[in-house]
Write a protein that holds these residues in place. Structure first.
Motif, PDB file in Angstrom:
ATOM      1  N   TYR A   6       9.865  -0.298   0.507  1.00  0.00           N
ATOM      2  CA  TYR A   6      11.296  -0.221   0.214  1.00  0.00           C
ATOM      3  C   TYR A   6      12.107  -0.199   1.503  1.00  0.00           C
ATOM      4  O   TYR A   6      13.105  -0.910   1.632  1.00  0.00           O
ATOM      5  N   ASN A   7      11.677   0.620   2.465  1.00  0.00           N
ATOM      6  CA  ASN A   7      12.414   0.704   3.736  1.00  0.00           C
ATOM      7  C   ASN A   7      12.412  -0.631   4.463  1.00  0.00           C
ATOM      8  O   ASN A   7      13.429  -1.031   5.064  1.00  0.00           O
ATOM      9  N   ALA A   8      11.283  -1.349   4.405  1.00  0.00           N
ATOM     10  CA  ALA A   8      11.208  -2.655   5.070  1.00  0.00           C
ATOM     11  C   ALA A   8      12.135  -3.653   4.381  1.00  0.00           C
ATOM     12  O   ALA A   8      12.833  -4.430   5.053  1.00  0.00           O
ATOM     13  N   VAL A   9      12.152  -3.637   3.048  1.00  0.00           N
ATOM     14  CA  VAL A   9      13.016  -4.554   2.307  1.00  0.00           C
ATOM     15  C   VAL A   9      14.482  -4.230   2.574  1.00  0.00           C
ATOM     16  O   VAL A   9      15.298  -5.134   2.822  1.00  0.00           O
ATOM     17  N   ARG A  10      14.823  -2.959   2.529  1.00  0.00           N
ATOM     18  CA  ARG A  10      16.216  -2.564   2.769  1.00  0.00           C
ATOM     19  C   ARG A  10      16.658  -2.975   4.170  1.00  0.00           C
ATOM     20  O   ARG A  10      17.769  -3.508   4.345  1.00  0.00           O
TER      21      ARG A  10
ATOM     22  N   THR B 199       0.808  -1.226   0.000  1.00  0.00           N
ATOM     23  CA  THR B 199       0.000   0.000   0.000  1.00  0.00           C
ATOM     24  C   THR B 199       0.832   1.263   0.000  1.00  0.00           C
ATOM     25  O   THR B 199       0.358   2.323  -0.390  1.00  0.00           O
ATOM     26  N   ASP B 200       2.072   1.182   0.431  1.00  0.00           N
ATOM     27  CA  ASP B 200       2.965   2.338   0.494  1.00  0.00           C
ATOM     28  C   ASP B 200       4.335   1.919  -0.028  1.00  0.00           C
ATOM     29  O   ASP B 200       5.105   1.276   0.694  1.00  0.00           O
ATOM     30  N   PRO B 201       4.677   2.263  -1.285  1.00  0.00           N
ATOM     31  CA  PRO B 201       5.946   1.824  -1.870  1.00  0.00           C
ATOM     32  C   PRO B 201       7.171   2.261  -1.075  1.00  0.00           C
ATOM     33  O   PRO B 201       8.144   1.512  -0.987  1.00  0.00           O
ATOM     34  N   THR B 202       7.117   3.444  -0.490  1.00  0.00           N
ATOM     35  CA  THR B 202       8.266   3.917   0.297  1.00  0.00           C
ATOM     36  C   THR B 202       8.454   3.059   1.545  1.00  0.00           C
ATOM     37  O   THR B 202       9.575   2.672   1.892  1.00  0.00           O
TER      38      THR B 202
ATOM     39  N   PHE C 213      12.141   0.300  -6.334  1.00  0.00           N
ATOM     40  CA  PHE C 213      11.416   1.556  -6.206  1.00  0.00           C
ATOM     41  C   PHE C 213      12.227   2.615  -5.477  1.00  0.00           C
ATOM     42  O   PHE C 213      12.204   3.794  -5.832  1.00  0.00           O
ATOM     43  N   GLY C 214      12.954   2.214  -4.443  1.00  0.00           N
ATOM     44  CA  GLY C 214      13.660   3.176  -3.615  1.00  0.00           C
ATOM     45  C   GLY C 214      15.001   3.629  -4.147  1.00  0.00           C
ATOM     46  O   GLY C 214      15.663   4.461  -3.530  1.00  0.00           O
TER      47      GLY C 214
END
Length: 320
Positions: free
Chosen positions: A186-190, A180-183, A222-223
Motif C-alpha cells: 500500500y505504501n509503495a502504491v501510494r 508479501t506485505d500488504p502494508t 487495503f490501506g
C-alpha cells in the motif's frame, strides 16, 4: 393494414434501438462513461483522418526590455495530431430456419431481441479491448497502450514522433508490489501514485481517472479506512468498482476487459472519442441477404478513433 415483413421488422427495430446500443456500449467502459459525462464523445461529419488540435506545443519565448528587437522567425512546431479511424461491425443474422420456426410478429421480435443483446455485448467487449490496444493488431482501434505508452519516447502517435518532440511524451511511474506485505505494498502504491499525480498536475489541471488492474487496486484499497472506501457518485451508480484518489476516480478493470496490467492515470480533458456520423453503432444500409444464403443479415457499424491532445499530462503506472 398488412403485417410488416421480417425485413421491415428487423430494420425498424434496429433503427429504434441504436441509441440504446450506443448508451450501453459507452456506459460499459469506465473511461468512455466518464468522457461521456464530460461531453467528450463527439460525433463528427467525416474526414480522411480525425484531426486533433494540440493543447501544448512549443513556441519561441523571450524576455525583453525597452525597445529590444523581438524575433519573427517562424518556429518549427506541430499544432495538431492526426488519428486514422478504425471501422468495425457486429452482425446480426436470422436464418431462414429460425424464421420459419418463429413465425409472426411477436415471435420474430423475441428472436431479434436475443440477437441484438448478443451483438450489443459483442460490441461492448471488443470496443473495450480496442480502447486498451497498442495498435499492433491490423485495423483495430488504437488505444491506451499506444497513447500512454510504457516507452513514451518510441512509436509515432497521432502522426507525431515523440523522440523528436519531447512535449509529446507521456509520464511513466513504476510501482513495486511484492505481494508479501500488504502494508508495504500500500505504501509503495501510494507513493507511486503521489509521484505520478504531481508529474501530471498543472495548477488546478489534474488527472480525473485511474484505470487499475487487480494488483494495483487491491494494494491501494487495503490501506484505506472503511469509511474512506466510497464510490464515485457518477461511475459508482453505473456499477463500476471505484475508489477515490485525491480528485480522481480509481476504477478496477480486469484483463478480460483488455487491461494490460498496472494502471493509467488520465486527464480526460485532453481526450475524445470521435465517432463518424452514420457509424455511431447504427445499422448499415446494405442488402439484407444474398441469393446463395437462406438468411437475413444486418450489420451494426462503428467508425471512429480515440484521440489525445496532450500526452505529457497522462501517466502509465507500471507494476514490478
Amino acid at each position: 393494414m398488412s403485417e410488416p415483413s421480417v425485413n421491415q421488422l428487423v430494420t425498424t427495430t434496429l433503427q429504434n434501438y441504436h441509441r440504446t446500443i450506443y448508451d450501453n456500449v459507452t456506459n460499459n467502459n469506465a473511461l468512455l462513461a466518464l468522457m461521456k459525462r464530460g461531453n467528450r464523445i463527439r460525433v463528427i461529419q467525416g474526414g480522411r483522418t480525425v484531426v486533433c488540435p494540440l493543447a501544448y506545443a512549443e513556441e519561441d519565448f523571450n524576455w525583453y526590455s525597452g525597445v529590444d528587437s523581438l524575433p519573427r522567425d517562424l518556429s518549427e512546431t506541430i499544432s495538431e495530431a492526426e488519428y486514422a479511424p478504425a471501422l468495425a461491425a457486429a452482425s446480426i443474422t436470422l436464418s431462414g430456419e429460425d424464421l420459419t420456426k418463429n413465425r409472426g410478429r411477436e415471435a420474430v421480435l423475441n428472436l431479434l431481441e436475443g440477437k441484438i443483446d448478443n451483438a450489443e455485448r459483442t460490441l461492448e467487449n471488443n470496443i473495450s479491448d480496442g480502447l486498451y490496444s497498442d495498435g499492433g493488431t491490423a485495423k483495430q482501434l488504437v488505444g491506451l497502450q499506444a497513447l500512454v505508452a510504457d516507452s513514451p519516447a518510441t512509436g509515432v502517435v497521432g502522426g507525431i514522433d515523440p523522440a523528436t518532440w519531447a512535449f509529446w511524451q507521456n509520464k511513466v511511474q513504476d510501482v513495486t508490489i511484492a505481494g508479501t506485505d500488504p502494508t508495504a505494498d500500500y505504501n509503495a502504491v501510494r507513493q507511486g501514485l503521489n509521484t505520478a499525480w504531481l508529474k501530471c498536475t498543472r495548477g488546478r489541471d489534474h488527472p480525473d481517472i485511474i484505470l487499475a488492474d487487480e494488483a494495483l487496486y487491491s494494494a491501494y484499497e487495503f490501506g484505506l479506512q472503511d469509511n474512506q472506501r466510497y464510490s464515485s457518485a457518477g461511475l459508482g451508480e453505473l456499477g463500476f468498482t471505484t475508489l477515490k484518489y485525491k480528485g480522481a476516480d480509481m476504477v478496477y478493470d480486469s484483463a478480460e476487459s483488455g487491461h494490460p496490467g498496472g494502471g493509467y492515470m488520465l486527464n480526460t480533458r485532453y481526450m475524445k472519442f470521435e465517432i463518424y456520423r452514420g457509424r455511431n453503432f447504427q445499422p448499415l444500409n446494405l442488402p439484407d441477404s444474398t441469393p446463395d444464403m437462406d438468411a437475413i443479415t444486418r450489420h451494426i457499424a462503428f467508425m471512429g478513433a480515440l484521440t489525445m491532445s496532450n500526452r505529457m499530462l497522462q501517466a502509465r503506472i507500471t507494476v514490478s
